[in-house]
Scaffold this motif. Structure first.
Motif, PDB file in Angstrom:
ATOM      1  N   THR A  30       0.842  -1.197   0.000  1.00 50.92           N
ATOM      2  CA  THR A  30       0.000   0.000   0.000  1.00 50.92           C
ATOM      3  C   THR A  30       0.877   1.248   0.000  1.00 50.92           C
ATOM      4  OG1 THR A  30      -1.695  -1.150   1.271  1.00 50.92           O
ATOM      5  CG2 THR A  30      -1.809   1.228   1.260  1.00 50.92           C
ATOM      6  N   ILE A  31       0.446   2.239  -0.768  1.00 53.68           N
ATOM      7  CA  ILE A  31       1.098   3.547  -0.760  1.00 53.68           C
ATOM      8  C   ILE A  31      -0.001   4.604  -0.694  1.00 53.68           C
ATOM      9  CG2 ILE A  31       1.199   3.683  -3.274  1.00 53.68           C
ATOM     10  CD1 ILE A  31       3.901   5.150  -2.895  1.00 53.68           C
ATOM     11  N   ASP A  32       0.252   5.658   0.092  1.00 55.78           N
ATOM     12  CA  ASP A  32      -0.754   6.710   0.184  1.00 55.78           C
ATOM     13  C   ASP A  32      -0.083   8.084   0.179  1.00 55.78           C
ATOM     14  OD1 ASP A  32       0.370   6.606   2.700  1.00 55.78           O
ATOM     15  OD2 ASP A  32      -1.505   6.756   3.782  1.00 55.78           O
ATOM     16  N   TRP A  33      -0.891   9.093  -0.096  1.00 55.87           N
ATOM     17  CA  TRP A  33      -0.425  10.466  -0.179  1.00 55.87           C
ATOM     18  C   TRP A  33      -1.531  11.374   0.338  1.00 55.87           C
ATOM     19  CZ3 TRP A  33      -1.605  14.255  -4.284  1.00 55.87           C
ATOM     20  CH2 TRP A  33      -0.838  15.411  -4.172  1.00 55.87           C
ATOM     21  N   THR A  34      -1.169  12.297   1.229  1.00 55.77           N
ATOM     22  CA  THR A  34      -2.130  13.246   1.793  1.00 55.77           C
ATOM     23  C   THR A  34      -1.698  14.659   1.427  1.00 55.77           C
ATOM     24  OG1 THR A  34      -2.558  11.757   3.635  1.00 55.77           O
ATOM     25  CG2 THR A  34      -3.237  14.036   3.912  1.00 55.77           C
ATOM     26  N   GLN A  35      -2.607  15.417   0.852  1.00 56.38           N
ATOM     27  CA  GLN A  35      -2.348  16.805   0.448  1.00 56.38           C
ATOM     28  C   GLN A  35      -3.261  17.725   1.249  1.00 56.38           C
ATOM     29  OE1 GLN A  35      -0.194  18.187  -1.965  1.00 56.38           O
ATOM     30  NE2 GLN A  35      -0.888  20.098  -1.086  1.00 56.38           N
ATOM     31  N   THR A  36      -2.671  18.725   1.911  1.00 54.74           N
ATOM     32  CA  THR A  36      -3.451  19.720   2.644  1.00 54.74           C
ATOM     33  C   THR A  36      -3.726  20.890   1.712  1.00 54.74           C
ATOM     34  OG1 THR A  36      -2.381  19.076   4.702  1.00 54.74           O
ATOM     35  CG2 THR A  36      -3.537  21.184   4.685  1.00 54.74           C
ATOM     36  N   PHE A  37      -5.010  21.140   1.406  1.00 52.34           N
ATOM     37  CA  PHE A  37      -5.385  22.249   0.525  1.00 52.34           C
ATOM     38  C   PHE A  37      -5.475  23.573   1.278  1.00 52.34           C
ATOM     39  CE2 PHE A  37      -7.342  18.809  -2.097  1.00 52.34           C
ATOM     40  CZ  PHE A  37      -6.517  18.987  -3.187  1.00 52.34           C
ATOM     41  N   TRP A  38      -6.022  23.518   2.490  1.00 51.32           N
ATOM     42  CA  TRP A  38      -6.243  24.739   3.253  1.00 51.32           C
ATOM     43  C   TRP A  38      -6.208  24.398   4.733  1.00 51.32           C
ATOM     44  CZ3 TRP A  38     -10.382  26.244   6.441  1.00 51.32           C
ATOM     45  CH2 TRP A  38     -10.422  27.606   6.778  1.00 51.32           C
ATOM     46  N   LYS A  39      -5.575  25.282   5.532  1.00 50.99           N
ATOM     47  CA  LYS A  39      -5.482  25.019   6.963  1.00 50.99           C
ATOM     48  C   LYS A  39      -5.510  26.339   7.723  1.00 50.99           C
ATOM     49  CE  LYS A  39      -2.678  22.490  10.274  1.00 50.99           C
ATOM     50  NZ  LYS A  39      -1.478  21.675  10.451  1.00 50.99           N
ATOM     51  N   ASN A  40      -6.346  26.375   8.781  1.00 49.78           N
ATOM     52  CA  ASN A  40      -6.457  27.545   9.629  1.00 49.78           C
ATOM     53  C   ASN A  40      -6.654  27.048  11.059  1.00 49.78           C
ATOM     54  OD1 ASN A  40      -7.738  29.705  11.185  1.00 49.78           O
ATOM     55  ND2 ASN A  40      -7.887  30.789   9.234  1.00 49.78           N
ATOM     56  N   PRO A  41      -5.864  27.536  12.013  1.00 51.91           N
ATOM     57  CA  PRO A  41      -5.994  27.038  13.394  1.00 51.91           C
ATOM     58  C   PRO A  41      -7.388  27.267  13.995  1.00 51.91           C
ATOM     59  CG  PRO A  41      -4.012  28.389  13.158  1.00 51.91           C
ATOM     60  CD  PRO A  41      -4.766  28.484  11.876  1.00 51.91           C
ATOM     61  N   GLN A  42      -8.099  28.286  13.512  1.00 53.25           N
ATOM     62  CA  GLN A  42      -9.419  28.597  14.067  1.00 53.25           C
ATOM     63  C   GLN A  42     -10.540  27.798  13.392  1.00 53.25           C
ATOM     64  OE1 GLN A  42     -10.324  32.738  13.917  1.00 53.25           O
ATOM     65  NE2 GLN A  42     -12.335  32.511  14.884  1.00 53.25           N
ATOM     66  N   TYR A  43     -10.388  27.484  12.080  1.00 48.92           N
ATOM     67  CA  TYR A  43     -11.479  26.851  11.323  1.00 48.92           C
ATOM     68  C   TYR A  43     -11.231  25.392  10.931  1.00 48.92           C
ATOM     69  CZ  TYR A  43     -13.054  31.657  10.944  1.00 48.92           C
ATOM     70  OH  TYR A  43     -13.455  32.927  11.228  1.00 48.92           O
ATOM     71  N   GLY A  44     -10.015  24.904  11.029  1.00 50.32           N
ATOM     72  CA  GLY A  44      -9.731  23.519  10.686  1.00 50.32           C
ATOM     73  C   GLY A  44      -8.929  23.414   9.408  1.00 50.32           C
TER      74      GLY A  44
END
Length: 84
Positions: A30-44
């Motif tokens: 198994t191989i996986d990849w996670t991409q963060t599109f948007w991140k804000n400490p207040q909204y998630g």
């Protein structure tokens, strides 16, 4: 006087005429990849997770005309919203 030859059935896991569901070898990569599109400490955060798996199996007993092994490729895609 000669006694007739008595043949006994094979009893056990993976013997002659055992079901195809009796696996001798089962492997998965198994191989996986996670991409963060948007991140804000207040909204998630909004993430995209992709995963690919390759599976192969070989049974103990192979009936005449049946395939000797099986292969499978699986894909998974997920978009997640992570709460803060």
């Amino acid at each position: 006087m000669t006694s007739p030859l008595v043949t006994k059935p094979f009893i056990g896991f993976g013997g002659i005429n055992s079901p195809n569901s009796a696996n001798r070898a089962l492997q998965e990569g198994t191989i996986d990849w996670t991409q963060t599109f948007w991140k804000n400490p207040q909204y998630g955060a909004v993430l995209m997770v992709t995963q690919f798996s390759y599976l192969t199996r070989a049974p103990w007993f192979v009936a005449t005309g049946a395939p000797k092994n099986a292969h499978l490729g699986m894909g998974y895609l997920s978009i997640r919203y992570v709460l803060p």
